[in-house]
Design an enzyme around this catalytic site. Structure first.
Site, PDB file in Angstrom:
ATOM      1  N   ARG A 136       0.833  -1.214   0.000  1.00  0.00           N
ATOM      2  CA  ARG A 136       0.000   0.000   0.000  1.00  0.00           C
ATOM      3  C   ARG A 136       0.862   1.257   0.000  1.00  0.00           C
ATOM      4  O   ARG A 136       0.393   2.351  -0.263  1.00  0.00           O
ATOM      5  CB  ARG A 136      -0.981  -0.011   1.178  1.00  0.00           C
ATOM      6  CG  ARG A 136      -2.039   1.045   1.060  1.00  0.00           C
ATOM      7  CD  ARG A 136      -3.295   0.903   1.925  1.00  0.00           C
ATOM      8  NE  ARG A 136      -3.282  -0.149   2.885  1.00  0.00           N
ATOM      9  CZ  ARG A 136      -2.763  -0.050   4.119  1.00  0.00           C
ATOM     10  NH1 ARG A 136      -2.245   1.090   4.515  1.00  0.00           N
ATOM     11  NH2 ARG A 136      -2.798  -1.065   4.943  1.00  0.00           N
ATOM     12  N   TYR A 153     -17.358  17.227 -12.962  1.00  0.00           N
ATOM     13  CA  TYR A 153     -17.799  15.837 -13.101  1.00  0.00           C
ATOM     14  C   TYR A 153     -18.850  15.538 -12.024  1.00  0.00           C
ATOM     15  O   TYR A 153     -18.691  15.905 -10.863  1.00  0.00           O
ATOM     16  CB  TYR A 153     -16.594  14.902 -12.982  1.00  0.00           C
ATOM     17  CG  TYR A 153     -16.941  13.444 -13.027  1.00  0.00           C
ATOM     18  CD1 TYR A 153     -17.665  12.917 -14.083  1.00  0.00           C
ATOM     19  CD2 TYR A 153     -16.561  12.592 -11.996  1.00  0.00           C
ATOM     20  CE1 TYR A 153     -17.996  11.575 -14.120  1.00  0.00           C
ATOM     21  CE2 TYR A 153     -16.877  11.243 -12.027  1.00  0.00           C
ATOM     22  CZ  TYR A 153     -17.602  10.749 -13.089  1.00  0.00           C
ATOM     23  OH  TYR A 153     -17.929   9.425 -13.114  1.00  0.00           O
ATOM     24  N   ASP A 186      -8.777  19.402 -12.533  1.00  0.00           N
ATOM     25  CA  ASP A 186      -8.984  18.107 -13.174  1.00  0.00           C
ATOM     26  C   ASP A 186      -8.865  18.363 -14.674  1.00  0.00           C
ATOM     27  O   ASP A 186      -9.746  18.967 -15.292  1.00  0.00           O
ATOM     28  CB  ASP A 186     -10.368  17.569 -12.790  1.00  0.00           C
ATOM     29  CG  ASP A 186     -10.669  16.223 -13.429  1.00  0.00           C
ATOM     30  OD1 ASP A 186     -10.078  15.908 -14.478  1.00  0.00           O
ATOM     31  OD2 ASP A 186     -11.520  15.487 -12.881  1.00  0.00           O
ATOM     32  N   LYS A 246      -9.065   7.562 -18.958  1.00  0.00           N
ATOM     33  CA  LYS A 246      -9.437   8.191 -20.237  1.00  0.00           C
ATOM     34  C   LYS A 246      -8.224   8.269 -21.167  1.00  0.00           C
ATOM     35  O   LYS A 246      -7.695   7.252 -21.552  1.00  0.00           O
ATOM     36  CB  LYS A 246     -10.050   9.563 -19.938  1.00  0.00           C
ATOM     37  CG  LYS A 246     -11.108   9.550 -18.816  1.00  0.00           C
ATOM     38  CD  LYS A 246     -12.320   8.760 -19.219  1.00  0.00           C
ATOM     39  CE  LYS A 246     -13.490   8.711 -18.241  1.00  0.00           C
ATOM     40  NZ  LYS A 246     -13.340   8.971 -16.860  1.00  0.00           N
TER      41      LYS A 246
HETATM   42  N1  PLP Z   1     -12.860  13.493 -13.755  1.00  0.00           N
HETATM   43  C1  PLP Z   1     -13.465  13.563 -14.944  1.00  0.00           C
HETATM   44  C2  PLP Z   1     -13.423  14.830 -15.720  1.00  0.00           C
HETATM   45  C3  PLP Z   1     -14.164  12.455 -15.449  1.00  0.00           C
HETATM   46  O1  PLP Z   1     -14.769  12.533 -16.639  1.00  0.00           O
HETATM   47  C4  PLP Z   1     -14.208  11.266 -14.668  1.00  0.00           C
HETATM   48  C5  PLP Z   1     -14.941  10.072 -15.132  1.00  0.00           C
HETATM   49  O2  PLP Z   1     -15.689  10.113 -16.069  1.00  0.00           O
HETATM   50  C6  PLP Z   1     -13.563  11.254 -13.439  1.00  0.00           C
HETATM   51  C7  PLP Z   1     -12.890  12.370 -13.006  1.00  0.00           C
HETATM   52  C8  PLP Z   1     -13.559  10.026 -12.586  1.00  0.00           C
HETATM   53  O3  PLP Z   1     -12.617   9.137 -13.064  1.00  0.00           O
HETATM   54  P1  PLP Z   1     -12.727   7.536 -12.894  1.00  0.00           P
HETATM   55  O4  PLP Z   1     -13.930   7.114 -13.684  1.00  0.00           O
HETATM   56  O5  PLP Z   1     -11.437   7.044 -13.443  1.00  0.00           O
HETATM   57  O6  PLP Z   1     -12.901   7.278 -11.444  1.00  0.00           O
END
Ligand code: PLP
Length: 409
Positions: A74, A127, A199, A224
């Protein structure tokens, strides 16, 4: 970043190109067994030669001099560390930390940065799950949040309170691909001593590096573009060594570590990041222009189009406009679904950023459980479509869209 010579001496060659960084950034030149590729180190725990070795390790760890050696899975893994070094090189960061998903990264940052009684600012269009965590879950722990629209810096400044600890934003956003003026955001936050987190999942370090503009931490859902093949879930955060060390402490408690196999897949995907994103930028621009001129399309959002509200900011900050195009079809919900069903290339699926194009009608995907009034209050109309372009040939994608749109009345 420097390359190592055969003898281990640093050369003076500075690597600047994003594709060279994507392939070599942060890499050890010498892997076990002379392997070119870092091995997948599949272990949950690490052994000591004898008790003296254990005590030497404990002493070194206490003084922060363990040199990356850990005693338990971990707390670290060599394959994961190779990925973290690559991401740090791509983002121009001192350090990076990998997580089991993008949401594990988002929640670890928020837990590490906030305590009861703190306030944070989050921008609109973030998100859905991030918003839910901030507005519903954190509130239960006495953390208050204010939502401000992207681009409204008066509202942002007005929202700042003496206890504001963090500003969290995304760029470009989902689904309207709003682009935050990061220079202005960083300037305000620095002046008020507030931490900034961006993000940048939709941007990738190929198109935008938030740290270059003075942002403190950048997050990616590596599920992604970074991994890029729609086959693995991961999250990464990059920033200063200090902030990343704090985040690792939080990760050590709440878990959410990345599995070494998953880390290997992201590392492998990253090698083609620049190539993929260049094609996806090209596909995004070609598709956005095609749709804008199409009589059966009502409206298109793409930061590369002069009609996008943040086109000027995007041109100033971004090196490419990305592979996601959002548009409204001139049809009702059923007509829009018929258009989607008539497409041959994109899969109907959530997510984005992979080599396969994916398409969705947000009203029927991420926002399905909301009633139509709630959806339209946040701008999710029934005829809205989000298309995440893959690396297919642009002419094939355009031909596919053309034939599906031709079926609409
Ligand atoms: N941030 C954005 C802009 C996203 O589009 C997403 C998921 O669609 C996330 C965070 C969350 O990521 P994860 O699905 O890998 O947990």
């Amino acid at each position: 970043m420097e390359l190592q010579t055969e003898t281990g001496c640093a050369t003076s060659l500075e690597i600047r190109g994003p594709s060279t960084r994507a392939v070599h950034g942060g890499a050890e030149r010498h892997n076990p067994y002379h392997a070119v590729v870092p091995p997948i180190v599949q272990t949950a725990t690490y052994a000591f030669r004898d008790t003296a070795d254990l005590i030497a390790f404990q002493e070194a760890r206490q003084w922060g001099a363990a040199g990356g050696r850990v005693d338990y899975g971990r707390y670290g893994n060599p394959t994961v560390a190779a990925l973290e070094a690559r991401v740090a090189a791509l983002e121009g960061a001192e350090a990076a930390a990998a997580f089991s998903s993008g949401m594990a990264a988002v929640t670890a940052i928020l837990f590490a940065s906030l305590r009861s009684g703190a306030h944070l600012i989050v921008t609109e269009d973030a998100y859905r799950r991030t918003r839910q965590f901030v507005l519903q879950f954190l509130r239960r722990f006495g953390v208050e949040a204010t939502v401000v629209p992207i681009g409204d810096f008066e509202a942002l400044e007005a929202a700042i309170r003496p206890n504001t600890r963090l500003i969290f934003t995304e760029t470009p956003t989902n689904p309207y691909l709003r682009v935050m003026d990061l220079e202005r955001l960083a300037e305000i936050a620095r002046r008020r001593r507030i931490r900034t987190v961006v993000d940048a999942t939709f941007a990738t370090p190929i198109n935008l590096r938030p740290l270059d503009y003075g942002i403190d931490l950048v997050i990616h859902s590596a599920t992604k573009y970074l991994s890029g093949h729609n086959d693995v879930m991961a999250g990464v955060v990059a920033g200063s060594a200090d902030l990343i060390a704090g985040l690792r402490e939080m990760q050590a408690m709440i878990g959410g570590i990345l599995d070494p196999h998953a880390a290997y897949l992201v590392l492998r995907g990253l090698k083609t990041l620049a190539l993929r994103v260049h094609r996806q930028n090209e596909n995004g621009m070609r598709v956005a222009e095609f749709l804008s001129a199409h009589p059966r399309i009502r409206r298109v959002w793409y930061p590369g189009l002069p009609s996008h509200p943040d086109h000027a900011v995007a041109r100033r900050l971004m090196r490419g406009f990305g592979g996601v195009v959002t548009f409204e079809v001139a049809a009702d919900r059923e007509g829009t679904s018929r258009f989607i069903d008539a497409l041959h290339i994109p899969y109907i699926a959530p997510s984005l950023g992979g080599v396969e194009s994916l398409i969705e009608q947000p009203a029927l995907m991420s926002y399905y459980e909301m009633d139509p009034e709630e959806r339209s209050a946040i701008g999710i109309t029934d005829n809205l479509v989000r298309l995440s372009l893959g690396i297919e040939d642009p002419d094939d994608l355009l031909a596919d869209l053309e034939q599906a749109l031709a079926r609409l009345p």
